[in-house]
Design a protein around this motif. Structure first.
Motif, PDB file in Angstrom:
ATOM      1  N   ASN A 178      -9.268 -30.527 -64.281  1.00 47.91           N
ATOM      2  CA  ASN A 178     -10.659 -30.134 -65.026  1.00 47.91           C
ATOM      3  C   ASN A 178     -11.635 -30.868 -63.911  1.00 47.91           C
ATOM      4  O   ASN A 178     -11.747 -31.880 -63.634  1.00 47.91           O
ATOM      5  N   PRO A 179     -12.307 -29.780 -63.329  1.00 47.68           N
ATOM      6  CA  PRO A 179     -12.528 -28.309 -63.509  1.00 47.68           C
ATOM      7  C   PRO A 179     -11.198 -27.654 -62.967  1.00 47.68           C
ATOM      8  O   PRO A 179     -10.423 -28.414 -62.322  1.00 47.68           O
ATOM      9  N   ALA A 180     -10.952 -26.334 -63.326  1.00 51.11           N
ATOM     10  CA  ALA A 180      -9.580 -25.838 -62.996  1.00 51.11           C
ATOM     11  C   ALA A 180      -9.397 -25.751 -61.237  1.00 51.11           C
ATOM     12  O   ALA A 180     -10.453 -25.854 -60.562  1.00 51.11           O
ATOM     13  N   ALA A 181      -8.115 -25.850 -60.975  1.00 49.19           N
ATOM     14  CA  ALA A 181      -7.929 -25.556 -59.617  1.00 49.19           C
ATOM     15  C   ALA A 181      -8.713 -24.557 -58.716  1.00 49.19           C
ATOM     16  O   ALA A 181      -8.418 -23.625 -59.547  1.00 49.19           O
ATOM     17  N   GLU A 182      -9.048 -24.695 -57.758  1.00 51.52           N
ATOM     18  CA  GLU A 182      -9.682 -23.592 -57.031  1.00 51.52           C
ATOM     19  C   GLU A 182      -8.832 -23.302 -55.842  1.00 51.52           C
ATOM     20  O   GLU A 182      -9.404 -22.155 -55.063  1.00 51.52           O
ATOM     21  N   ASN A 183      -7.957 -24.127 -55.255  1.00 51.42           N
ATOM     22  CA  ASN A 183      -7.408 -23.823 -54.087  1.00 51.42           C
ATOM     23  C   ASN A 183      -5.980 -24.462 -53.904  1.00 51.42           C
ATOM     24  O   ASN A 183      -5.824 -25.729 -54.460  1.00 51.42           O
ATOM     25  N   TYR A 184      -5.013 -23.449 -53.514  1.00 55.51           N
ATOM     26  CA  TYR A 184      -3.666 -24.049 -53.365  1.00 55.51           C
ATOM     27  C   TYR A 184      -3.250 -23.670 -51.936  1.00 55.51           C
ATOM     28  O   TYR A 184      -3.470 -22.587 -51.380  1.00 55.51           O
ATOM     29  N   THR A 185      -2.723 -24.616 -51.490  1.00 48.52           N
ATOM     30  CA  THR A 185      -2.094 -24.651 -50.102  1.00 48.52           C
ATOM     31  C   THR A 185      -0.881 -24.952 -49.921  1.00 48.52           C
ATOM     32  O   THR A 185      -0.305 -26.119 -50.460  1.00 48.52           O
ATOM     33  N   TRP A 186      -0.043 -24.394 -49.146  1.00 46.13           N
ATOM     34  CA  TRP A 186       1.404 -24.450 -49.057  1.00 46.13           C
ATOM     35  C   TRP A 186       1.817 -24.878 -47.693  1.00 46.13           C
ATOM     36  O   TRP A 186       1.397 -24.712 -46.759  1.00 46.13           O
ATOM     37  N   PHE A 187       2.778 -25.844 -47.612  1.00 48.18           N
ATOM     38  CA  PHE A 187       3.206 -26.705 -46.446  1.00 48.18           C
ATOM     39  C   PHE A 187       4.599 -26.561 -46.346  1.00 48.18           C
ATOM     40  O   PHE A 187       5.428 -26.840 -47.334  1.00 48.18           O
ATOM     41  N   ARG A 188       5.347 -26.784 -45.132  1.00 46.58           N
ATOM     42  CA  ARG A 188       6.778 -26.976 -44.653  1.00 46.58           C
ATOM     43  C   ARG A 188       6.825 -28.153 -44.008  1.00 46.58           C
ATOM     44  O   ARG A 188       6.029 -27.845 -42.804  1.00 46.58           O
ATOM     45  N   THR A 189       7.666 -28.944 -44.141  1.00 47.25           N
ATOM     46  CA  THR A 189       8.241 -29.919 -43.028  1.00 47.25           C
ATOM     47  C   THR A 189       9.718 -29.708 -42.798  1.00 47.25           C
ATOM     48  O   THR A 189      10.385 -29.084 -43.491  1.00 47.25           O
ATOM     49  N   ALA A 190      10.208 -30.099 -41.855  1.00 47.51           N
ATOM     50  CA  ALA A 190      11.566 -29.952 -41.273  1.00 47.51           C
ATOM     51  C   ALA A 190      12.607 -30.575 -42.265  1.00 47.51           C
ATOM     52  O   ALA A 190      12.119 -31.871 -42.946  1.00 47.51           O
ATOM     53  N   SER A 191      13.709 -30.457 -42.394  1.00 48.23           N
ATOM     54  CA  SER A 191      14.686 -31.072 -43.295  1.00 48.23           C
ATOM     55  C   SER A 191      15.046 -32.308 -42.761  1.00 48.23           C
ATOM     56  O   SER A 191      14.927 -32.631 -41.696  1.00 48.23           O
ATOM     57  N   PRO A 192      15.114 -33.234 -43.858  1.00 49.40           N
ATOM     58  CA  PRO A 192      15.517 -34.783 -43.355  1.00 49.40           C
ATOM     59  C   PRO A 192      16.642 -34.847 -42.229  1.00 49.40           C
ATOM     60  O   PRO A 192      16.632 -35.715 -41.356  1.00 49.40           O
ATOM     61  N   SER A 193      17.504 -33.774 -42.268  1.00 46.12           N
ATOM     62  CA  SER A 193      18.854 -34.157 -41.172  1.00 46.12           C
ATOM     63  C   SER A 193      18.238 -33.496 -39.734  1.00 46.12           C
ATOM     64  O   SER A 193      19.094 -33.903 -38.818  1.00 46.12           O
ATOM     65  N   SER A 194      17.207 -33.086 -39.649  1.00 54.42           N
ATOM     66  CA  SER A 194      16.804 -32.582 -38.432  1.00 54.42           C
ATOM     67  C   SER A 194      16.270 -33.623 -37.622  1.00 54.42           C
ATOM     68  O   SER A 194      16.111 -33.645 -36.275  1.00 54.42           O
ATOM     69  N   GLY A 195      15.668 -34.681 -38.331  1.00 55.24           N
ATOM     70  CA  GLY A 195      14.974 -35.728 -37.738  1.00 55.24           C
ATOM     71  C   GLY A 195      13.620 -35.610 -37.321  1.00 55.24           C
ATOM     72  O   GLY A 195      13.203 -36.156 -36.372  1.00 55.24           O
ATOM     73  N   SER A 196      13.100 -34.305 -37.429  1.00 56.76           N
ATOM     74  CA  SER A 196      11.516 -34.028 -37.201  1.00 56.76           C
ATOM     75  C   SER A 196      10.853 -34.433 -38.186  1.00 56.76           C
ATOM     76  O   SER A 196      11.169 -34.093 -39.387  1.00 56.76           O
ATOM     77  N   SER A 197       9.610 -34.564 -37.897  1.00 55.46           N
ATOM     78  CA  SER A 197       8.573 -34.701 -38.880  1.00 55.46           C
ATOM     79  C   SER A 197       7.284 -33.875 -38.978  1.00 55.46           C
ATOM     80  O   SER A 197       6.214 -34.192 -39.625  1.00 55.46           O
ATOM     81  N   SER A 198       7.531 -32.919 -38.176  1.00 50.32           N
ATOM     82  CA  SER A 198       6.574 -31.821 -38.161  1.00 50.32           C
ATOM     83  C   SER A 198       6.081 -31.095 -39.668  1.00 50.32           C
ATOM     84  O   SER A 198       7.032 -30.828 -40.326  1.00 50.32           O
ATOM     85  N   MET A 199       5.047 -30.769 -39.656  1.00 47.09           N
ATOM     86  CA  MET A 199       4.463 -30.165 -40.822  1.00 47.09           C
ATOM     87  C   MET A 199       3.720 -28.996 -40.560  1.00 47.09           C
ATOM     88  O   MET A 199       2.659 -28.953 -39.607  1.00 47.09           O
ATOM     89  N   PHE A 200       3.930 -27.937 -41.278  1.00 46.77           N
ATOM     90  CA  PHE A 200       3.376 -26.554 -41.043  1.00 46.77           C
ATOM     91  C   PHE A 200       2.797 -25.999 -42.341  1.00 46.77           C
ATOM     92  O   PHE A 200       3.149 -26.256 -43.340  1.00 46.77           O
TER      93      PHE A 200
END
Length: 357
Positions: free
Chosen positions: A232-254
């Motif tokens: 409240n007030p209603a959400a006005e923005n949604y953003t999606w992110f992806r990070t590498a899987s834990p097994s990859s050992g990488s912490s990059s976020m896109f």
């Protein structure tokens, strides 16, 4: 003649030691829709018998002040009750008070000798309860005060939110405190103020991600991710992110998308990773928990299955060949042994014949 003048003089409302009307509270104040009682007592000469009692309300008509029986006023029908008696109690009860009930009230009683009306009166003030929430729009964590105002001096008032009791009129607002508030007179909770609204603004809460995809998440599969929250007030923005899987050992976020629903029509192995959404409104932003998507390579699975079959077939062929070779070697060896035995038997026959001759 003198007696007539005395009665006329008394009828005008002059108080005497033997004839009087006394009001316990000549200036009561009450809230609309509540009830009130005029506590009243009256006295008269000993030996007299009261034949009739009546309450009146004073009204100004055509510039003249008159007293009108309550029983003759339609607006008072079924709302007043004489709770006294014909002895000395002249108390009156009024119910479901209306703003127009404000005014002067008088009492009169009649004996077999004369009629007596009170010189003094009861002045009733009818007011309304006015609820106030201050401030009426806040952010979570801000202080809020509830005020119940009226021109009457009330002993105590109570508060309700959406019909449920409120323990304190001052508090630190949280998301669940938003709603409609009203105050009431303690002991007469049915007498309520008009509701007032409290708007509590807060950043997105309870942010979650729902994933929709086929039973087997493989390459070329279609995936929908839906982001949900309370804000409240209603959400006005949604953003999606992806990070590498834990097994990859990488912490990059896109950043991989936007909007409440993100569709991935054709997944690839490279899409494997942790997904989360970030929701924002004018108060703040909040991230959801991460969801792991693991994409399997269909070709690799088929190739792996095919390789196992190949190995099994190859091993089987080799075993069969070895068995055949073994059988051939054994057969050849036995054939050679038989031939040698036959030759030996022939030589021994020739030797024996020569000796006999």
């Amino acid at each position: 003649m003198i007696a007539f003048l005395v009665l006329l003089f008394l009828g005008a409302g002059t108080e005497s030691a033997d004839l009087s009307v006394t009001f316990a509270n000549p200036n009561p104040c009450a809230v609309e829709r509540s009830s009130v009682e005029f506590r009243c007592s009256y006295n008269y000469e000993d030996g007299q018998t009261v034949r009739k009692t009546e309450w009146y309300k004073g009204e100004l008509k055509n510039g003249t002040w008159i007293r009108v029986k309550l029983s003759d006023l339609p607006s008072y029908r079924n709302r007043f009750e004489f709770i006294g008696d014909q002895q000395h109690d002249c108390s009156l009860a009024l119910r479901d008070l209306q703003h127009n009930d404000t005014g002067y009230y008088y009492f009169r009683f009649d004996t077999e000798k004369y009629g007596w009306r009170s010189k003094n009166s009861v002045y009733l003030s009818v007011t309304e309860l006015r609820a106030r929430v201050y401030p009426d729009t806040v952010r979570a964590g801000d202080s809020v005060s509830l005020e119940c105002n009226t021109s009457c001096h009330l002993q105590s008032t109570v508060w309700f939110k959406d019909g449920h009791p409120v323990s304190k009129p001052e508090f630190q607002a949280q998301a669940e405190d938003a709603g409609n508030y009203f105050c009431a007179v303690e002991g007469q909770e049915s007498v309520q103020s008009d509701p007032v609204a409290l708007d509590v603004q807060y950043p997105p809460l309870n942010v979650s991600v729902e994933v929709s995809y086929p039973d087997n998440l493989n390459e070329s599969s279609s995936v929908n991710l839906t982001c949900s929250s309370s804000a409240n007030p209603a959400a006005e923005n949604y953003t999606w992110f992806r990070t590498a899987s834990p097994s990859s050992g990488s912490s990059s976020m896109f950043q991989v998308g936007s909007g409440q629903v993100m569709s991935l029509p054709s997944m690839e192995v490279s899409h494997t990773g942790l997904y989360f959404c970030q929701v924002r409104n004018t108060v703040g932003e909040t991230n959801s928990t991460e969801v792991l998507l693991t994409i399997r390579a269909e070709n690799h699975e088929l190739w792996s299955s095919f390789s196992v079959i190949q190995v099994l077939l190859l091993v089987g062929v080799k075993v069969v060949i070895l068995l055949v070779l073994s059988l051939v070697i054994i057969w050849a060896w036995r054939q050679a042994s038989i031939k040698d035995e036959e030759e030996n038997d022939h030589d021994y026959g020739n030797v024996s014949t020569a000796v006999i001759d």
